[in-house]
Scaffold this motif. Sequence first.
Motif, PDB file in Angstrom:
ATOM      1  N   ALA A   1      75.256  25.327  98.001  1.00  0.00           N
ATOM      2  CA  ALA A   1      75.292  26.624  97.325  1.00  0.00           C
ATOM      3  C   ALA A   1      74.580  26.522  95.992  1.00  0.00           C
ATOM      4  N   ARG A   2      74.161  27.700  95.495  1.00  0.00           N
ATOM      5  CA  ARG A   2      73.505  27.796  94.197  1.00  0.00           C
ATOM      6  C   ARG A   2      73.880  29.165  93.630  1.00  0.00           C
ATOM      7  N   ALA A   3      74.221  29.185  92.344  1.00  0.00           N
ATOM      8  CA  ALA A   3      74.535  30.445  91.675  1.00  0.00           C
ATOM      9  C   ALA A   3      73.709  30.523  90.407  1.00  0.00           C
ATOM     10  N   THR A   4      73.065  31.648  90.166  1.00  0.00           N
ATOM     11  CA  THR A   4      72.161  31.777  89.027  1.00  0.00           C
ATOM     12  C   THR A   4      72.788  32.506  87.844  1.00  0.00           C
ATOM     13  N   ASN A   5      74.049  32.860  87.937  1.00  0.00           N
ATOM     14  CA  ASN A   5      74.693  33.609  86.859  1.00  0.00           C
ATOM     15  C   ASN A   5      75.806  32.829  86.164  1.00  0.00           C
ATOM     16  N   GLY A   6      75.853  31.512  86.362  1.00  0.00           N
ATOM     17  CA  GLY A   6      76.863  30.692  85.698  1.00  0.00           C
ATOM     18  C   GLY A   6      78.233  30.739  86.338  1.00  0.00           C
TER      19      GLY A   6
ATOM     20  N   ALA B   1      56.069  30.440  71.816  1.00  0.00           N
ATOM     21  CA  ALA B   1      56.540  31.432  70.841  1.00  0.00           C
ATOM     22  C   ALA B   1      56.304  30.932  69.423  1.00  0.00           C
ATOM     23  N   VAL B   2      56.197  31.840  68.460  1.00  0.00           N
ATOM     24  CA  VAL B   2      55.952  31.458  67.074  1.00  0.00           C
ATOM     25  C   VAL B   2      57.156  30.739  66.479  1.00  0.00           C
ATOM     26  N   GLN B   3      58.375  31.210  66.753  1.00  0.00           N
ATOM     27  CA  GLN B   3      59.594  30.580  66.227  1.00  0.00           C
ATOM     28  C   GLN B   3      60.645  30.515  67.345  1.00  0.00           C
ATOM     29  N   PRO B   4      60.494  29.554  68.260  1.00  0.00           N
ATOM     30  CA  PRO B   4      61.389  29.501  69.420  1.00  0.00           C
ATOM     31  C   PRO B   4      62.750  28.875  69.108  1.00  0.00           C
ATOM     32  N   ARG B   5      63.707  29.147  70.001  1.00  0.00           N
ATOM     33  CA  ARG B   5      65.023  28.511  69.965  1.00  0.00           C
ATOM     34  C   ARG B   5      65.206  27.771  71.281  1.00  0.00           C
ATOM     35  N   VAL B   6      65.824  26.583  71.201  1.00  0.00           N
ATOM     36  CA  VAL B   6      66.036  25.776  72.398  1.00  0.00           C
ATOM     37  C   VAL B   6      67.436  25.173  72.360  1.00  0.00           C
ATOM     38  N   LEU B   7      68.074  25.111  73.517  1.00  0.00           N
ATOM     39  CA  LEU B   7      69.354  24.419  73.670  1.00  0.00           C
ATOM     40  C   LEU B   7      69.055  23.028  74.203  1.00  0.00           C
ATOM     41  N   LEU B   8      69.599  22.006  73.529  1.00  0.00           N
ATOM     42  CA  LEU B   8      69.356  20.619  73.923  1.00  0.00           C
ATOM     43  C   LEU B   8      70.667  19.857  73.989  1.00  0.00           C
ATOM     44  N   THR B   9      70.748  18.899  74.899  1.00  0.00           N
ATOM     45  CA  THR B   9      71.904  18.023  74.929  1.00  0.00           C
ATOM     46  C   THR B   9      71.880  17.151  73.681  1.00  0.00           C
ATOM     47  N   PRO B  10      73.033  16.706  73.195  1.00  0.00           N
ATOM     48  CA  PRO B  10      73.062  15.893  71.971  1.00  0.00           C
ATOM     49  C   PRO B  10      72.161  14.663  72.087  1.00  0.00           C
TER      50      PRO B  10
ATOM     51  N   ARG C   1      75.626  32.752  76.824  1.00  0.00           N
ATOM     52  CA  ARG C   1      75.056  34.061  76.485  1.00  0.00           C
ATOM     53  C   ARG C   1      74.285  34.607  77.686  1.00  0.00           C
ATOM     54  N   ALA C   2      74.157  35.912  77.736  1.00  0.00           N
ATOM     55  CA  ALA C   2      73.466  36.568  78.850  1.00  0.00           C
ATOM     56  C   ALA C   2      72.018  36.098  78.989  1.00  0.00           C
ATOM     57  N   ASP C   3      71.370  35.700  77.882  1.00  0.00           N
ATOM     58  CA  ASP C   3      69.981  35.247  77.963  1.00  0.00           C
ATOM     59  C   ASP C   3      69.858  33.767  78.291  1.00  0.00           C
ATOM     60  N   ASN C   4      70.990  33.065  78.447  1.00  0.00           N
ATOM     61  CA  ASN C   4      70.969  31.630  78.766  1.00  0.00           C
ATOM     62  C   ASN C   4      72.022  31.280  79.818  1.00  0.00           C
ATOM     63  N   LEU C   5      72.104  32.054  80.895  1.00  0.00           N
ATOM     64  CA  LEU C   5      73.109  31.777  81.918  1.00  0.00           C
ATOM     65  C   LEU C   5      72.755  30.510  82.690  1.00  0.00           C
ATOM     66  N   PRO C   6      73.724  29.608  82.847  1.00  0.00           N
ATOM     67  CA  PRO C   6      73.454  28.375  83.597  1.00  0.00           C
ATOM     68  C   PRO C   6      73.267  28.635  85.085  1.00  0.00           C
ATOM     69  N   ILE C   7      72.476  27.792  85.704  1.00  0.00           N
ATOM     70  CA  ILE C   7      72.330  27.763  87.159  1.00  0.00           C
ATOM     71  C   ILE C   7      73.288  26.693  87.655  1.00  0.00           C
ATOM     72  N   LEU C   8      74.124  27.032  88.626  1.00  0.00           N
ATOM     73  CA  LEU C   8      75.043  26.072  89.214  1.00  0.00           C
ATOM     74  C   LEU C   8      74.490  25.635  90.570  1.00  0.00           C
TER      75      LEU C   8
END
Length: 166
Positions: free
Chosen positions: A43-48, A124-133, A23-30
Amino acid sequence: IKTIVLPAAPVKLSATVAGAPARADNLPILQIERIDGAPLEVARATNGLYEGLLGAGRYRIKASIDKHGAAASTEITVEAGKPLVHVLDIDAGEVTLKSLADATGGVFWEVRDAAGAPVWHATAVQPRVLLTPGRYSVRLDSKDSELEAAFSIQGGESKTVELGAR
């Protein structure tokens, strides 16, 4: 006219999250690091997405979502004159954290992995987080209470972890 052949190849690297476009709000850094010889970030890319020319050799590619605990890495070999396309998948699940107690004052969430190491925090009051399994614990500190819970998450899963009494 003399033709010069470079010992390099065009490379296109991208990252997905749980098999889907990020998603646009969670673009990976390569991060692209050459690993034959002394490790060196090239090299480094900040837009996935990285598109460029890399010299022939071995590289470690790391994809991470900076504000979350999700990441993945792999090694690739670039051969001179052979274009390379590689997609790196960040295996992650999304967790929404919710307090059932009155947490209207300042809040601080902290997520720790199974070994007890902190991997993420938010205010944040009700945050969302992406986590590895894996298995995690979460702690919520607020003006009026301290709450804790344990949970696990699988890749591609989306869940809500509720803390406190109803």
